[in-house]
Structure formats: C-alpha cells, structure tokens
Design a protein around this motif. Structure first.
Motif, PDB file in Angstrom:
ATOM      1  N   LEU A  95      35.662  35.365  34.717  1.00 51.27           N
ATOM      2  CA  LEU A  95      34.530  36.286  34.639  1.00 51.27           C
ATOM      3  C   LEU A  95      34.151  36.789  36.025  1.00 51.27           C
ATOM      4  O   LEU A  95      33.785  37.961  36.202  1.00 51.27           O
ATOM      5  N   ALA A  96      34.216  35.911  37.027  1.00 44.06           N
ATOM      6  CA  ALA A  96      33.913  36.326  38.401  1.00 44.06           C
ATOM      7  C   ALA A  96      34.922  37.365  38.885  1.00 44.06           C
ATOM      8  O   ALA A  96      34.557  38.353  39.537  1.00 44.06           O
ATOM      9  N   ALA A  97      36.194  37.160  38.549  1.00 45.70           N
ATOM     10  CA  ALA A  97      37.229  38.119  38.934  1.00 45.70           C
ATOM     11  C   ALA A  97      37.026  39.448  38.217  1.00 45.70           C
ATOM     12  O   ALA A  97      37.209  40.522  38.801  1.00 45.70           O
ATOM     13  N   ARG A  98      36.642  39.382  36.957  1.00 43.01           N
ATOM     14  CA  ARG A  98      36.397  40.600  36.192  1.00 43.01           C
ATOM     15  C   ARG A  98      35.245  41.401  36.800  1.00 43.01           C
ATOM     16  O   ARG A  98      35.258  42.633  36.791  1.00 43.01           O
ATOM     17  N   LEU A  99      34.245  40.712  37.334  1.00 40.22           N
ATOM     18  CA  LEU A  99      33.110  41.388  37.973  1.00 40.22           C
ATOM     19  C   LEU A  99      33.505  42.090  39.271  1.00 40.22           C
ATOM     20  O   LEU A  99      32.764  42.940  39.763  1.00 40.22           O
ATOM     21  N   ALA A 101      27.538  37.209  33.509  1.00 38.99           N
ATOM     22  CA  ALA A 101      27.843  38.097  34.629  1.00 38.99           C
ATOM     23  C   ALA A 101      26.574  38.475  35.388  1.00 38.99           C
ATOM     24  O   ALA A 101      26.557  38.481  36.627  1.00 38.99           O
ATOM     25  N   ARG A 102      25.518  38.779  34.666  1.00 41.82           N
ATOM     26  CA  ARG A 102      24.268  39.170  35.329  1.00 41.82           C
ATOM     27  C   ARG A 102      23.698  38.015  36.145  1.00 41.82           C
ATOM     28  O   ARG A 102      23.243  38.208  37.287  1.00 41.82           O
ATOM     29  N   ARG A 103      23.712  36.815  35.587  1.00 40.52           N
ATOM     30  CA  ARG A 103      23.181  35.655  36.303  1.00 40.52           C
ATOM     31  C   ARG A 103      23.990  35.374  37.565  1.00 40.52           C
ATOM     32  O   ARG A 103      23.428  35.087  38.630  1.00 40.52           O
ATOM     33  N   LEU A 104      25.299  35.444  37.451  1.00 40.57           N
ATOM     34  CA  LEU A 104      26.153  35.153  38.601  1.00 40.57           C
ATOM     35  C   LEU A 104      25.998  36.226  39.671  1.00 40.57           C
ATOM     36  O   LEU A 104      25.842  35.923  40.862  1.00 40.57           O
TER      37      LEU A 104
END
Length: 291
Positions: free
Chosen positions: A177-181, A268-271
C-alpha cells in the motif's frame, strides 16, 4: 533435465503445527497440498509442479492459497481436462524434488507467480522466497529470457519491490500500500536502540521520521503460542516496547490490523498523514499496483 532433491525452509517437510493451524487459510493450504500429492500419484508422464502450487510446496507464504493445482508438462495432454488442474506446456531445464514432489526452482517459481498473479499475491511470495535464499538477479535473468510480453512489466515491478525483511504476508500488504501511494521505499525491520534493548520496527522512513507496523491480534490471545502463553503479558510488553521506541525517537509507530484491509483508502490516508507536506505533495498513486 537436471534434478536436485531439496529441503524446504522448515527442514521438516510438512508445515509445522502452530497458532492458526485450524484457521480456514491453513485448512485451504493443507487441502491444496494434499491435492498436489493426489495429482502426482495419478500421473505417469513427466511433470513438475509450478506457479502457486510450487510456492505452496516450497512452504512459502501465500496471500491466498491456490484453488487449483499448477504443473508443467512437455506437451498439452489429450482427452478431457480436469477443472482443478492447470497444465502449463514446457518442462523447466532443471527442477528439484521436495518430499517426493517435483517442483520448479525457487527462482522459477517466483517468476511464474510474478508473470501470472496479481502484484500483491506475487509480492507476498517473492518476499517469502527472498527470506529463504531466492537469488533475485538470477530471477531477473530468467525474466529477461521470457519471450512473450504478457506479464513481463508486472513481473519486473514485483521483483523491484521485493524485500526479504517482511516477516508476514500482512507486512508485505502494508508495504504494498505504501508503494502504491508513491511513498519512498521504507527500511524493513528498522532497528531502534532503546533503554530496554534493540527493537525492530516493520517499516520505517527514518529521514522523515515515520514508523509503521502491522499488529496481529493473535499475539494478544491467551494460549496462542503454547499453553502458558499470556495475551495480557504480551499486551503489557508491547506497551513497554512502544513507549521505549517513542522515548528513543520521539515518534510512535502507526499501527494497522487485518480489519483495516476492508478500507485500504483509509489506511492510505492515515499513513500519508504522517509524512511532511513535501512528501505528501510528491506522492502519486501507482496505478500498476491495484487495490
């Protein structure tokens, strides 16, 4: 065709019993492995198990246990095909044997999965394989020899993202998910020196600083890791650990759980909110990595 007899990472052949052994995912893994043994017993023609089935035989982590059995054969078989067996044409140049089952090499297994599976599923397998000795450059060499273009770009992306520090499929999910962001690549198992000793954080961006962890509920359950295991004691120890990390670095890890997967946009928003404005402004969603 060269053959090698191999041992799986667990060194005992069968997956070890442990917490979660009666969970549906473990039951599906067991059924899929039993089906591979049954298929192997029924076939007389040369065959080598491949793709997700090979990953299963290698005892690698899987995001989803395979619903069908994958194998490679020299040519397409005649007659009626079984719906629960997928046959891929062409035997590999070399293969191994694990507990009596012929199986593609670790590198070929990861490549086959990366070429055909969704990126998250393939990344979970690649991460697990790296922790067990996968030769990443050798896998890239195999990819360069693939003639058909289908899946090559996706496979190259998965190999670029793979990291041996993820210790669970859920940690891979969080990094995915971090990579997708479009966030910078994190440090995996980042060591933090505290007054209680050195602790490792699942994902870290120390230059920002941001820490992120996946928190499995099972470790807070009494008896999860043996009859004398105390979930309450584990909760207290985890609180001491987090306090020590916060004291050492001035920041607490942001935690995610399996239930958060129901709303990946919220994750995603929290990260993203933890990062400074310039990083947030530069982040762009990578559409090659679907939710």
């Amino acid at each position: 065709m060269a053959t090698r007899h191999l041992r799986t990472p667990d060194e005992q052949g069968r997956p070890p019993a442990g917490p979660g052994a009666t969970e549906p995912a473990e039951a599906r893994r067991a059924r899929a492995l039993d089906h591979a043994y049954a298929v192997n017993a029924q076939l007389s023609a040369p065959r080598v198990f491949s793709h997700a089935t090979a990953a299963l035989i290698w005892r690698l982590r899987l995001w989803t246990p395979p619903a069908v059995t994958h194998l490679r054969q020299q040519s397409k078989p005649g007659g009626q095909r079984a719906g629960d067996v997928v046959r891929h044409v062409g035997l590999p140049e070399s293969y191994g044997v694990i507990d009596g089952l012929p199986v593609t090499s670790l590198e070929q297994t990861v490549l086959d999965c990366a070429l055909t599976m969704p990126p998250l599923d393939a990344l979970v397998i690649a991460d697990a394989a790296l922790a067990h000795g996968l030769r990443l450059e050798a896998t890239r060499d195999l990819l360069a020899r693939v003639r058909k273009p289908n899946g090559k770009a996706r496979a190259a992306l998965v190999l670029d993202l793979a990291g041996g520090g993820s210790q669970s499929a859920w940690e891979t999910w969080l990094r995915y998910l971090a990579a997708r962001l479009g966030l910078p690549r994190p440090v995996l198992q980042f060591p933090v020196r505290t007054h209680l000793g050195v602790y490792r954080v699942d994902l870290a961006w120390p230059e920002h600083p941001v820490l992120a962890e996946f928190d499995g509920q099972v470790k807070y359950t009494d008896g999860a890791f043996g009859q004398d295991y105390s979930g309450r004691r584990a909760l207290v120890e985890e609180k001491r650990r987090e306090d020590a990390i916060a004291e050492a670095l001035g920041v607490r890890p942001i935690r995610f759980m399996a239930a958060d997967a129901r709303d990946p946009d919220a994750v995603a928003r929290r990260l993203l909110a933890r990062f400074p404005p310039d990083v947030r402004a530069a982040a762009r969603v990578d559409r090659r990595l679907p939710l």
